[in-house]
Design a protein around this motif. Structure first.
Motif, PDB file in Angstrom:
ATOM      1  N   CYS A  22       1.547  -1.319   0.089  1.00 13.02           N
ATOM      2  CA  CYS A  22      -0.016   0.335   0.255  1.00 13.02           C
ATOM      3  C   CYS A  22       0.852   1.192  -0.179  1.00 13.02           C
ATOM      4  CB  CYS A  22      -0.746   0.166   1.256  1.00 13.02           C
ATOM      5  SG  CYS A  22      -2.767  -1.485   0.826  1.00 13.02           S
ATOM      6  N   LYS A  23       2.291   1.390   0.646  1.00 10.24           N
ATOM      7  CA  LYS A  23       2.909   2.070   0.837  1.00 10.24           C
ATOM      8  C   LYS A  23       3.036   2.394  -1.869  1.00 10.24           C
ATOM      9  CE  LYS A  23       5.905   5.526   1.554  1.00 10.24           C
ATOM     10  NZ  LYS A  23       5.830   6.089   0.347  1.00 10.24           N
ATOM     11  N   ALA A  26       0.269   3.933  -3.102  1.00  6.22           N
ATOM     12  CA  ALA A  26       0.623   5.828  -2.311  1.00  6.22           C
ATOM     13  C   ALA A  26       0.865   5.924  -3.478  1.00  6.22           C
ATOM     14  CB  ALA A  26       0.558   5.538  -1.272  1.00  6.22           C
ATOM     15  N   ASP A  27       2.826   5.521  -3.749  1.00  9.65           N
ATOM     16  CA  ASP A  27       3.022   6.326  -5.095  1.00  9.65           C
ATOM     17  C   ASP A  27       3.214   6.298  -5.906  1.00  9.65           C
ATOM     18  OD1 ASP A  27       5.194   6.736  -2.183  1.00  9.65           O
ATOM     19  OD2 ASP A  27       6.148   5.564  -2.833  1.00  9.65           O
ATOM     20  N   ALA A  29      -0.638   6.170  -7.035  1.00  8.43           N
ATOM     21  CA  ALA A  29      -1.614   7.411  -6.937  1.00  8.43           C
ATOM     22  C   ALA A  29      -1.112   8.662  -6.750  1.00  8.43           C
ATOM     23  CB  ALA A  29      -2.654   7.020  -5.651  1.00  8.43           C
ATOM     24  N   LEU A  30      -0.362   8.618  -6.349  1.00  4.63           N
ATOM     25  CA  LEU A  30       0.287   9.806  -5.852  1.00  4.63           C
ATOM     26  C   LEU A  30       1.177  10.685  -7.717  1.00  4.63           C
ATOM     27  CD1 LEU A  30       1.027  12.754  -4.411  1.00  4.63           C
ATOM     28  CD2 LEU A  30       3.029  11.940  -4.128  1.00  4.63           C
ATOM     29  N   GLU A  35      -3.974  12.782  -5.167  1.00  5.00           N
ATOM     30  CA  GLU A  35      -3.980  13.455  -3.812  1.00  5.00           C
ATOM     31  C   GLU A  35      -4.731  12.446  -2.270  1.00  5.00           C
ATOM     32  OE1 GLU A  35      -2.765  16.942  -2.915  1.00  5.00           O
ATOM     33  OE2 GLU A  35      -1.083  17.316  -4.333  1.00  5.00           O
ATOM     34  N   GLU A  38      -3.732   8.471  -2.763  1.00  6.52           N
ATOM     35  CA  GLU A  38      -3.005   8.347  -1.466  1.00  6.52           C
ATOM     36  C   GLU A  38      -2.823   8.779  -0.107  1.00  6.52           C
ATOM     37  OE1 GLU A  38       1.828  10.730  -0.899  1.00  6.52           O
ATOM     38  OE2 GLU A  38      -0.669  12.221  -1.720  1.00  6.52           O
ATOM     39  N   LEU A  42      -2.246   5.352   2.334  1.00  2.00           N
ATOM     40  CA  LEU A  42      -0.753   5.130   3.992  1.00  2.00           C
ATOM     41  C   LEU A  42      -2.311   5.362   4.692  1.00  2.00           C
ATOM     42  CD1 LEU A  42       0.483   8.953   2.648  1.00  2.00           C
ATOM     43  CD2 LEU A  42       1.317   6.421   2.846  1.00  2.00           C
ATOM     44  N   PRO A  80       6.235   4.145 -10.161  1.00  2.00           N
ATOM     45  CA  PRO A  80       5.744   5.779 -10.188  1.00  2.00           C
ATOM     46  C   PRO A  80       7.184   6.219 -11.301  1.00  2.00           C
ATOM     47  CG  PRO A  80       5.901   5.341  -8.068  1.00  2.00           C
ATOM     48  CD  PRO A  80       6.215   3.880  -8.253  1.00  2.00           C
ATOM     49  N   VAL A  94      -3.481   3.639 -11.807  1.00  2.00           N
ATOM     50  CA  VAL A  94      -3.915   3.650 -10.728  1.00  2.00           C
ATOM     51  C   VAL A  94      -5.097   2.842 -10.269  1.00  2.00           C
ATOM     52  CG1 VAL A  94      -5.872   4.821  -9.388  1.00  2.00           C
ATOM     53  CG2 VAL A  94      -3.966   6.083 -10.504  1.00  2.00           C
TER      54      VAL A  94
END
Length: 151
Positions: A22-23, A26-27, A29-30, A35, A38, A42, A80, A94
């Motif tokens: 998931c980390k 999150a990258d 998604a960012l 955001e 993300e 997080l 990413p 995504v």
């Protein structure tokens, strides 16, 4: 070794895998410019880390795990640095990230649900049921995100 110790050790493995992926998600998604998504990923990472910390504080050790936690296929993840920030490719990245996260959380949910039903110890069944409810909520949120991204 007690059923409770095995449960906590297995939970640590599952939550570490979820947090790790998931980390990365999150990258993704960012990188796609989302955001809000993300922040959602997080929050899942933070929840996993809190669960791990609680288990470790109770003296759980990974070496007592009886599950073999296989990583979710890395091919579902977009790196990413290679992710376009807009367009169809970004949306696909995504969406794949959400599918990966959903697979991770469903796997953990299935484990917790089975322990909530099959454990001999009533306290352990209750604890596993709590994890099952938490992961059920994460599944619902992820399905909401997938619907939002594809409609």
């Amino acid at each position: 070794m007690s059923e409770h110790v095995r449960f906590l050790a297995n939970m640590i493995l599952l939550e570490e895998e979820t947090a790790r992926h998931c980390k990365r998600l999150a990258d993704v998604a960012l990188a796609a410019g989302d955001e809000e998504l993300e922040a959602f990923f997080l929050s899942v990472v933070e929840s996993a880390h809190l669960d791990i910390a609680d288990a470790l504080a109770e003296g759980a050790e990974r070496r007592h795990a009886t599950l073999e936690v296989r990583p979710i296929s890395e091919c579902l993840l977009s790196l990413p640095g290679r992710q376009p920030r807009s367009g169809h490719a970004a949306l696909l990245g995504v969406h794949c990230a959400m599918a990966c996260a959903l697979s991770l959380v469903r796997r953990s949910h299935a484990y917790y649900a089975s322990i909530a039903v099959m454990a001999e110890d009533a306290e352990l069944r209750q604890r596993a049921a709590g994890f099952e409810r938490e992961h059920s909520a994460h599944i619902g949120a992820m399905e909401h995100w997938i619907n939002r991204l594809t409609t």
